[in-house]
Design a protein around this motif. Structure first.
Motif, PDB file in Angstrom:
ATOM      1  N   LEU A  33       7.812  -6.451   5.928  1.00  0.00           N
ATOM      2  CA  LEU A  33       8.852  -5.417   5.934  1.00  0.00           C
ATOM      3  C   LEU A  33      10.152  -5.901   5.302  1.00  0.00           C
ATOM      4  O   LEU A  33      10.701  -5.228   4.420  1.00  0.00           O
ATOM      5  N   GLU A  34      10.671  -7.037   5.733  1.00  0.00           N
ATOM      6  CA  GLU A  34      11.967  -7.507   5.235  1.00  0.00           C
ATOM      7  C   GLU A  34      11.940  -7.714   3.723  1.00  0.00           C
ATOM      8  O   GLU A  34      12.887  -7.345   3.012  1.00  0.00           O
ATOM      9  N   GLU A  35      10.866  -8.306   3.240  1.00  0.00           N
ATOM     10  CA  GLU A  35      10.768  -8.582   1.806  1.00  0.00           C
ATOM     11  C   GLU A  35      10.681  -7.288   0.998  1.00  0.00           C
ATOM     12  O   GLU A  35      11.314  -7.148  -0.061  1.00  0.00           O
ATOM     13  N   ILE A  36       9.906  -6.333   1.493  1.00  0.00           N
ATOM     14  CA  ILE A  36       9.745  -5.070   0.765  1.00  0.00           C
ATOM     15  C   ILE A  36      11.042  -4.271   0.773  1.00  0.00           C
ATOM     16  O   ILE A  36      11.390  -3.627  -0.231  1.00  0.00           O
ATOM     17  N   VAL A  37      11.777  -4.314   1.864  1.00  0.00           N
ATOM     18  CA  VAL A  37      13.100  -3.670   1.897  1.00  0.00           C
ATOM     19  C   VAL A  37      14.007  -4.296   0.847  1.00  0.00           C
ATOM     20  O   VAL A  37      14.667  -3.594   0.055  1.00  0.00           O
ATOM     21  N   GLN A  38      14.052  -5.619   0.789  1.00  0.00           N
ATOM     22  CA  GLN A  38      14.928  -6.312  -0.155  1.00  0.00           C
ATOM     23  C   GLN A  38      14.579  -5.977  -1.603  1.00  0.00           C
ATOM     24  O   GLN A  38      15.460  -5.708  -2.436  1.00  0.00           O
ATOM     25  N   ILE A  39      13.291  -5.957  -1.919  1.00  0.00           N
ATOM     26  CA  ILE A  39      12.851  -5.650  -3.288  1.00  0.00           C
ATOM     27  C   ILE A  39      13.224  -4.219  -3.662  1.00  0.00           C
ATOM     28  O   ILE A  39      13.734  -3.956  -4.761  1.00  0.00           O
TER      29      ILE A  39
ATOM     30  N   THR B 272       4.748 -17.779   0.594  1.00  0.00           N
ATOM     31  CA  THR B 272       6.054 -18.322   1.008  1.00  0.00           C
ATOM     32  C   THR B 272       6.669 -17.532   2.154  1.00  0.00           C
ATOM     33  O   THR B 272       7.789 -17.820   2.574  1.00  0.00           O
ATOM     34  N   ARG B 273       5.956 -16.528   2.639  1.00  0.00           N
ATOM     35  CA  ARG B 273       6.469 -15.678   3.701  1.00  0.00           C
ATOM     36  C   ARG B 273       5.439 -15.559   4.816  1.00  0.00           C
ATOM     37  O   ARG B 273       4.277 -15.906   4.649  1.00  0.00           O
ATOM     38  N   GLU B 274       5.853 -15.029   5.946  1.00  0.00           N
ATOM     39  CA  GLU B 274       4.920 -14.783   7.037  1.00  0.00           C
ATOM     40  C   GLU B 274       5.021 -13.333   7.480  1.00  0.00           C
ATOM     41  O   GLU B 274       6.063 -12.687   7.344  1.00  0.00           O
ATOM     42  N   ILE B 275       3.902 -12.800   7.979  1.00  0.00           N
ATOM     43  CA  ILE B 275       3.878 -11.429   8.483  1.00  0.00           C
ATOM     44  C   ILE B 275       4.432 -11.437   9.904  1.00  0.00           C
ATOM     45  O   ILE B 275       3.865 -12.059  10.806  1.00  0.00           O
ATOM     46  N   LYS B 276       5.536 -10.738  10.109  1.00  0.00           N
ATOM     47  CA  LYS B 276       6.175 -10.692  11.424  1.00  0.00           C
ATOM     48  C   LYS B 276       5.726  -9.492  12.253  1.00  0.00           C
ATOM     49  O   LYS B 276       5.821  -9.514  13.480  1.00  0.00           O
ATOM     50  N   ASP B 277       5.286  -8.442  11.565  1.00  0.00           N
ATOM     51  CA  ASP B 277       4.863  -7.222  12.252  1.00  0.00           C
ATOM     52  C   ASP B 277       3.612  -6.700  11.557  1.00  0.00           C
ATOM     53  O   ASP B 277       3.676  -6.267  10.396  1.00  0.00           O
ATOM     54  N   LYS B 278       2.473  -6.723  12.224  1.00  0.00           N
ATOM     55  CA  LYS B 278       1.218  -6.317  11.597  1.00  0.00           C
ATOM     56  C   LYS B 278       1.149  -4.818  11.333  1.00  0.00           C
ATOM     57  O   LYS B 278       0.272  -4.360  10.595  1.00  0.00           O
TER      58      LYS B 278
END
Length: 300
Positions: A69-75, A58-64
């Motif tokens: 990054l955004e999802e892991i920060v939120q979690i 349900t997400r896409e990798i924005k920075d390889k």
């Protein structure tokens, strides 16, 4: 351990790694009978269920270089507040993973507590990569560096822009595979690293005893972060990144028994159980046994 309440927090995350499956780790560990065995040991068990974690599809990798990054920060923002609340409530947080990127939130939450802590990190890997050193872009290879203030500010800033660790009270046990630049960063730090060679030469008892001495000096307790890949794949086949030549079944239990005897354990996370790669839930059952050894279970 004087406190008799343990609060279980599941973090079904596999966004920090390339290989899928460790998101099912918390369920596998619970299914292996964790709660019932802790209760038989006299612990009051508060199971808070799982943090909501999106699936990669349900997400896409924005920075390889910093995948998801955004999802892991939120979690980890969620997790650090839950861990901090557990410490404030005077209970022992036990976090079930999930990949090791959850260590960012766990340690950030502990750092919010008024209590100081040492850290013993059982892992095949150093988990000390940064944005500049990573070869994979997988954030589960970065949590120890991030907790020490090294890395992307979005991650190091969780729980406040400060180092969450005392380097001189931090110990890695069981390392046997690290990237070249990661090794160099660790050599420049005050973190004590016990490799598999050290365990072979010194024995697990001496390594853990020295680890306890380092992690407990001037602290109020010790956080144990246990990546199941530290154990040899013959004993723990269901892990995210298996590497031959790990510690044995009995060495792992001895380490947990010695830590329990010390009375210093104040929190724990257990990560990287991958049921997809496992054999009849063998690795999750081992994880339960090790947790119970850390929480006071004895052979006799």
């Amino acid at each position: 351990m004087q406190k008799k309440v343990v609060r279980i927090i599941g973090v079904p995350i596999d966004l920090g790694a390339d290989r899928r499956g460790v998101d099912m780790g918390p369920s596998a560990i619970r299914y292996a009978g964790l709660n019932a065995r802790l209760k038989r040991l006299g612990w009051i068990v508060e199971d808070y269920g799982n943090i909501d974690v999106p699936v990669p599809e349900t997400r896409e990798i924005k920075d390889k270089k910093l995948k998801y990054l955004e999802e892991i920060v939120q979690i980890n923002e969620q997790l650090h507040l839950i861990v901090a609340k557990a410490k404030k409530d005077g209970v022992i947080p036990l976090i079930l993973g999930g990949d090791h990127s959850l260590g960012i939130g766990t340690i950030a939450g502990l750092a919010l507590s008024e209590q100081s802590f040492g850290l013993i990190w059982f892992d095949t890997h150093g988990d000390y990569n940064t944005l500049d050193t990573t070869e994979s872009g997988n954030i589960h290879g970065m949590p120890l560096a991030i907790s020490n203030g090294l890395g992307a500010p979005e991650l190091t800033g969780i729980g406040g822009n400060n180092k969450k660790l005392r380097e001189e009270n931090t110990v890695i046990i069981g390392a046997r595979e690290m990237d070249p630049q990661e090794k160099e960063l660790l050599r420049r730090s005050k973190i004590k690293v016990f490799t598999m060679r050290d365990i072979d030469q010194m024995g697990m008892k001496e390594v853990v005893s020295e680890g306890i001495r380092i992690a407990s000096q001037g602290t109020d307790g010790i956080h144990i972060s246990f990546d199941l890949d530290v154990i040899d794949p013959e004993e723990a086949p269901g892990v995210g990144t298996p590497v031959p030549g790990g510690i044995t079944y009995r060495e792992a239990h001895l380490a947990m028994e010695l830590l329990a005897d010390s009375g210093y354990i104040s929190s724990m996370d257990v990560v990287e159980v991958n049921p997809i790669l496992d054999n009849h839930n063998k690795t999750a059952k081992l994880a339960v046994g090790l947790i119970c050894s850390a929480f006071g279970e004895r052979i006799f």
